[in-house]
Design a protein around this motif. Structure first.
Motif, short mmCIF file in Angstrom:
data_model
loop_
_atom_site.label_atom_id
_atom_site.label_comp_id
_atom_site.label_asym_id
_atom_site.label_seq_id
_atom_site.Cartn_x
_atom_site.Cartn_y
_atom_site.Cartn_z
N GLY A 226 0.77 -1.24 0.00
CA GLY A 226 0.00 0.00 0.00
C GLY A 226 0.80 1.29 0.00
N ALA A 227 2.14 1.22 0.05
CA ALA A 227 2.95 2.44 0.01
C ALA A 227 2.97 3.02 -1.40
N THR A 228 2.98 4.34 -1.50
CA THR A 228 3.04 5.01 -2.80
C THR A 228 4.21 5.99 -2.87
N HIS A 229 5.15 5.82 -1.96
CA HIS A 229 6.33 6.69 -1.88
C HIS A 229 7.48 5.79 -1.46
N VAL A 230 8.59 5.82 -2.21
CA VAL A 230 9.73 4.94 -1.93
C VAL A 230 10.99 5.77 -1.81
N GLN A 231 11.76 5.51 -0.74
CA GLN A 231 13.04 6.18 -0.55
C GLN A 231 14.19 5.19 -0.75
N GLY A 232 15.29 5.69 -1.28
CA GLY A 232 16.45 4.83 -1.48
C GLY A 232 17.60 5.64 -2.02
N THR A 233 18.68 4.96 -2.38
CA THR A 233 19.85 5.63 -2.91
C THR A 233 20.27 4.99 -4.24
N ILE A 234 21.02 5.74 -5.03
CA ILE A 234 21.57 5.18 -6.25
C ILE A 234 22.65 4.16 -5.87
N ASN A 235 22.55 2.97 -6.42
CA ASN A 235 23.47 1.85 -6.17
C ASN A 235 23.35 1.28 -4.76
N GLY A 236 22.38 1.77 -3.97
CA GLY A 236 22.18 1.21 -2.64
C GLY A 236 23.25 1.58 -1.63
N ILE A 237 24.05 2.64 -1.90
CA ILE A 237 25.09 3.01 -0.93
C ILE A 237 24.43 3.60 0.31
N GLY A 238 25.06 3.39 1.46
CA GLY A 238 24.49 3.91 2.69
C GLY A 238 25.12 3.28 3.91
N GLU A 239 24.56 3.60 5.08
CA GLU A 239 25.05 3.09 6.36
C GLU A 239 25.18 1.56 6.35
N ARG A 240 26.20 1.07 7.02
CA ARG A 240 26.42 -0.37 7.21
C ARG A 240 26.44 -1.11 5.86
N THR A 241 25.43 -1.93 5.61
CA THR A 241 25.39 -2.67 4.35
C THR A 241 24.60 -1.94 3.27
N GLY A 242 24.16 -0.73 3.55
CA GLY A 242 23.55 0.09 2.51
C GLY A 242 22.04 0.21 2.59
N ASN A 243 21.52 1.04 1.68
CA ASN A 243 20.09 1.31 1.56
C ASN A 243 19.48 0.52 0.41
N ALA A 244 18.20 0.69 0.22
CA ALA A 244 17.54 0.10 -0.94
C ALA A 244 18.07 0.77 -2.21
N ASP A 245 18.38 -0.05 -3.21
CA ASP A 245 18.98 0.43 -4.45
C ASP A 245 17.89 0.87 -5.42
#
Length: 525
Positions: A226-245
């Motif tokens: 039911g979500a209509t808004h998605v957050q993430g990073t290019i290539n999934g870079i981020g804290e620890r093992t990363g964010n959603a790509d």
């Protein structure tokens, strides 16, 4: 039937910049923001202005550019429990950033409320409400990130739902459910998101981390829930093992799930370019195995696969690689069949039947060379020279009769005899010296060789091969400004292997430009 739109918020400049060993300069951040705007993302989270001067400077600098579509958002936290909103440093730094959108995070998990904030559950709701209302009263759109939402929901679903409702009633435009520690599996994300969707009228978003390798799957399950808004990073870079790509999420939402995202097919074609640029600015090597955009995403090595793809690409490809700005590659290796060779020959304009006996001879020689340490899936053009020789399409343009390298006391000097020309050069190292000497000698006969430059040089130690001495494999990448190619040399000596790769690289260029291209032009005229 086309499904509804999904908003994309890119947090590469904020959450992505928190990745270990990544440090974007102010110029990098502006360059990425402009690229994301061209891609068509809905929101660009530029940073946390209250945390460091560079992020604050970014919000000032980006005002010098006219963005085409994206909204710039400033990140921060809800007010401190002892502060009034108007006295809170984090909230005021967001206002000082002078942007139209704020993203603020607040606590959802009772553990954090009681043990980190050291306050009560009711006071935490007031903190969330006060913070959102304060920013809204200053004319800002507010996106509320419900930190540790899924952990909080599993411990106290009633309270987690109250946090969502409090943020929504306080006029947040989106309430984002965050799997902050990245430990929730996909089936639980789907189940919990659906329950929140059924219990609340809030517009929901998702923000996933990759600690169990499920950030992309969790984001997609959040949308299904039911979500209509998605957050993430290019290539999934981020804290620890990363964010959603986002590079994986965006094309999956469009091509596999039928949602309207960004600017549809035109945005998808830019994904590989954007991915590559972010890797470069982050100081990271691109992941060749990255879905959709990696160099190996549409690479076929096994002969059976290559043969099938040449007959019908759908046999082993889930989409046309050009849809995401990528391309198909057929590599040559000990696992290859003649179909792999036919594909490579076709790329340079040579049409040969797969059953041609000379191809089988060439393939056997290639496999023998790989047993000696070559790896032609990395440097296919050296293998192509073998094929051209077997097909009778090869002309010897480079005949290296002698070479010697002196490398001592800081001096690197090379002497070569090539095509009956003797030349000596001093270089920054032995390979550079040989390269200069070869070019000087060859350019008298082939002046076009000066267009060719080296763009990459790598030495790999494959180890012992067939119970003989240990060998080294040198791979060199070349370009003439239009095309790029790689060749290899294998020897017990790194200098000799380098010279073999150099000669192959220059030889390949001459084969293509002096023989094959003129031959094809003559055939089509």
């Amino acid at each position: 039937m086309v499904k509804k739109s999904i908003q994309i918020l890119d947090t590469t400049l904020r959450d992505g910049a928190q990745a270990a060993l990544v440090s974007f300069t102010l110029r990098d951040k502006v360059k990425i923001a402009l690229m994301l705007d061209e891609l068509g993302v809905d929101y660009i989270e530029g940073g946390w202005p209250g945390s460091n001067p560079k992020d604050f400077e970014f919000f000032k600098e980006i005002k010098n550019y006219s963005l085409r579509k994206s909204k710039i958002a400033a990140f921060g936290s809800t007010r401190r429990k002892e502060n009034k909103p108007e006295e809170d440093p984090s909230l005021n730094s967001i206002i000082d950033a002078d942007v139209k959108v704020a993203v603020i995070f607040g606590k959802t998990w009772p553990l954090h409320v009681k043990e980190v904030l050291k306050t009560t559950l009711e006071d935490n709701l007031s903190i969330i409400s006060d913070s959102i209302e304060f920013l809204r009263d200053h004319g800002m759109e507010v996106i509320f990130d419900a930190e540790h939402f899924y952990q909080g929901f599993k411990e106290n679903p009633d309270y987690a739902t109250r946090v969502v409702e409090t943020a929504w009633r306080s006029r947040a435009s989106v309430v984002v459910l965050a799997d902050t520690n990245g430990g929730t599996p996909p089936h639980e994300i789907l189940e919990i998101t659906r329950k929140v969707r059924e219990a609340s009228s809030a517009k929901l978003g998702v923000h996933m981390h990759n600690d169990i390798g499920c950030a992309v799957a969790n984001s997609l399950m959040g949308v299904v829930g039911g979500a209509t808004h998605v957050q993430g990073t290019i290539n999934g870079i981020g804290e620890r093992t990363g964010n959603a790509d986002l590079v994986q999420i965006i094309p999956t939402l469009v091509l596999k799930m039928g949602y309207r995202v960004l600017e549809g097919s035109e945005s998808l074609k830019k994904l590989k370019e954007v991915s590559t640029m972010v890797y470069e600015l982050a100081g990271m090597h691109p992941n060749p195995y990255q879905p959709y955009v990696g160099d190996n995403a549409f690479t076929h090595k096994a002969g059976v696969h290559a043969d099938a793809v040449m007959k019908n690409t759908r046999a082993y490809e889930h989409i046309d690689p050009s849809l995401v700005g990528n391309r198909r590659r057929i590599v040559i290796s000990e696992l290859s069949g003649t179909a792999n060779l036919v594909s490579y020959l076709d790329r340079v304009g040579i049409k040969v039947e797969k059953k041609e006996e000379k191809l089988k001879v060439a393939l056997n020689k290639i496999k023998e060379m790989e047993m000696r340490g070559y790896s032609f899936d990395i440097a296919p053009e050296s293998a192509l020279l073998v094929v051209l020789k077997e097909l009778g399409l090869y002309t010897r343009y480079v005949n290296l009769r002698y070479w010697k390298v002196i490398n001592e006391n800081g001096l690197s000097l090379a002497v070569v005899k090539v095509n009956d020309q003797i030349e000596a050069s001093e270089g920054l190292g032995p390979v550079h010296a040989v390269d200069l000497a070869l070019r000087r000698a060859l350019s008298r006969e082939f002046p076009e060789i000066q267009k060719v430059t080296l763009t990459d040089y790598r030495v790999i130690l494959p180890g012992q091969v067939k119970n003989t001495e240990s060998v080294v494999r040198v791979t060199i990448e070349f370009t003439d400004g239009n095309d790029s190619w790689r060749t290899e040399g294998v020897s017990t000596s790194v200098i000799e292997a380098s010279i073999m790769a150099l000669v192959d690289g220059l030889d390949y260029y001459l084969q293509i430009n002096k023989k094959l291209k003129p031959m094809l032009t003559k055939q089509t005229s």
